[in-house]
Design a protein around this motif. Structure first.
Motif, PDB file in Angstrom:
ATOM      1  N   GLU A 233       0.844  -1.196   0.000  1.00 51.36           N
ATOM      2  CA  GLU A 233       0.000   0.000   0.000  1.00 51.36           C
ATOM      3  C   GLU A 233       0.886   1.256   0.000  1.00 51.36           C
ATOM      4  OE1 GLU A 233      -2.973   0.438  -0.633  1.00 51.36           O
ATOM      5  OE2 GLU A 233      -3.235   2.532  -0.034  1.00 51.36           O
ATOM      6  N   LYS A 237       1.090   4.184  -2.858  1.00 54.73           N
ATOM      7  CA  LYS A 237       1.027   5.630  -2.583  1.00 54.73           C
ATOM      8  C   LYS A 237       2.252   6.347  -3.149  1.00 54.73           C
ATOM      9  CE  LYS A 237      -2.087   5.586   1.333  1.00 54.73           C
ATOM     10  NZ  LYS A 237      -2.214   5.544   2.782  1.00 54.73           N
ATOM     11  N   GLN A 240       1.670   6.880  -6.731  1.00 50.32           N
ATOM     12  CA  GLN A 240       0.717   7.984  -6.940  1.00 50.32           C
ATOM     13  C   GLN A 240       1.390   9.336  -6.704  1.00 50.32           C
ATOM     14  OE1 GLN A 240      -2.329   6.743  -4.187  1.00 50.32           O
ATOM     15  NE2 GLN A 240      -3.499   5.660  -5.760  1.00 50.32           N
ATOM     16  N   SER A 259       0.560   1.861 -10.405  1.00 57.55           N
ATOM     17  CA  SER A 259      -0.284   2.136  -9.234  1.00 57.55           C
ATOM     18  C   SER A 259      -1.672   1.509  -9.370  1.00 57.55           C
ATOM     19  CB  SER A 259      -0.405   3.641  -9.007  1.00 57.55           C
ATOM     20  OG  SER A 259      -1.240   4.210  -9.991  1.00 57.55           O
TER      21      SER A 259
END
Lengths: 261, 61
Positions: A233, A237, A240, A259
């Motif tokens: 996770e 991020k 992103q 992503s």
């Protein structure tokens, strides 16, 4: 697997890399390939199942060996059951300048060795000197070698120009570095050095290069994360964040794909 | 009988080869392994951009 060593001998000095992957244990590979067969190409043992599934159709069986040829843009341009040079001969000829194509005068042995090691600039300098020799046979072979070096340099420069035209700066930087090293003393090396300075002075190019460097670090983190959901996770991020920070770059496009992939 | 066996073997071999993705023109998928020989750093498709490379799937048998 001697084919892979042969491919390296033939095309390695001109830039080909060979990477082998296997499910086998490191101890078996070290004994068979590294010690007995003296493999010189990179071998990855204990291939991750995720890697295998990316190359094989779901629910199908795939026999080894099998190989893929990948171009400078990272695209697959050939594949097949054998790993021998026959399978990719045409494609490799398209990518790499053909070899010298004939025997040379013995006095050019050192120059030939330089050429085959990928030290094209050194071979070229030796050929230029030998071309003035009164021995007509030697001068003719030297002329042939010089022409091959120059054709090789022109080919390598075209590859770099293509990458620059598409603003593929990471690939372009690798190629101009290779040109500077392999063609030292030739006009192609001077051209490459000038292009490198231009790339380094261009803010957009620097941004693209920095973005790719950061992307590669995140890709490494993703590999190390394994199945750890928290880490994955965090990696998502990070992708992103890179998309936002380097919007408009090729690296941001790749980061976006990763992503959501 | 022999022909039947040979045909079956050929069909099996073809099926095995067919298992590999064709991927022509597609980006080379990323790859990873547990341990590397003859490599200072683990090669990746991303790190090899700008190079022509051959990716070979091999086994020691």
């Amino acid at each position: 697997m001697v084919y892979l060593n042969r491919l390296l001998d033939q095309y390695g000095p001109r830039g080909l890399r060979v990477v082998a992957l296997t499910f086998d244990e490191a101890s078996d590979i070290e004994r068979v390939f590294v010690k007995e067969l003296r493999a010189r190409f990179a071998i990855g043992c204990g291939m991750e199942p995720e890697t295998f599934t990316r190359f094989v159709r779901p629910n199908e069986v795939a026999a080894f060996p099998y190989s893929y040829l990948v171009d400078t843009e990272g695209k697959v341009v050939g594949h097949g059951e054998k790993v021998g040079e026959e399978l990719f001969a045409k494609a490799l000829e398209d990518f790499f300048d053909p070899a010298l194509g004939r025997e040379l005068h013995p006095a050019l042995a050192a120059a030939r060795a330089s050429y085959e090691k990928g030290e094209i600039g050194k071979a070229w300098a030796d050929a230029v000197k030998a071309e003035a020799d009164p021995d007509a046979a030697l001068a003719a072979d030297a002329k042939h070698l010089r022409a091959r070096c120059e054709a090789n340099a022109a080919f390598a420069r075209r590859q770099a120009e293509k990458r620059l035209a598409t603003k593929d700066y990471p690939a372009a930087m690798k190629l101009v570095d290779e040109l500077s090293r392999a063609y030292a003393g030739m006009e192609a090396a001077s051209w490459a050095a000038a292009k490198k300075r231009e790339i380094q002075a261009d803010p957009a190019a620097r941004r693209e290069l920095t973005a790719w460097q950061e992307l590669e670090k995140i890709i490494e983190r993703e590999k190390k994360a394994g199945g750890d959901r928290k880490k994955l996770e965090a990696v998502r991020k990070a992708y992103q964040a890179l998309v936002k920070k380097y919007h408009g770059t090729g690296a941001s496009v790749e980061a976006y794909k990763r992503s959501v992939g | 009988m022999v022909r039947t066996v040979v045909a079956a073997l050929l069909a099996a071999a073809t099926a095995h080869a067919a298992g590999w993705q064709e991927l022509d023109g597609a980006p080379c998928p990323e790859f990873a392994a547990g341990r590397w020989f003859n490599a200072d750093t683990p090669p990746t498709a991303a790190a090899l951009r700008g190079r022509v490379f051959l990716l070979a799937f091999i086994c020691d048998t």
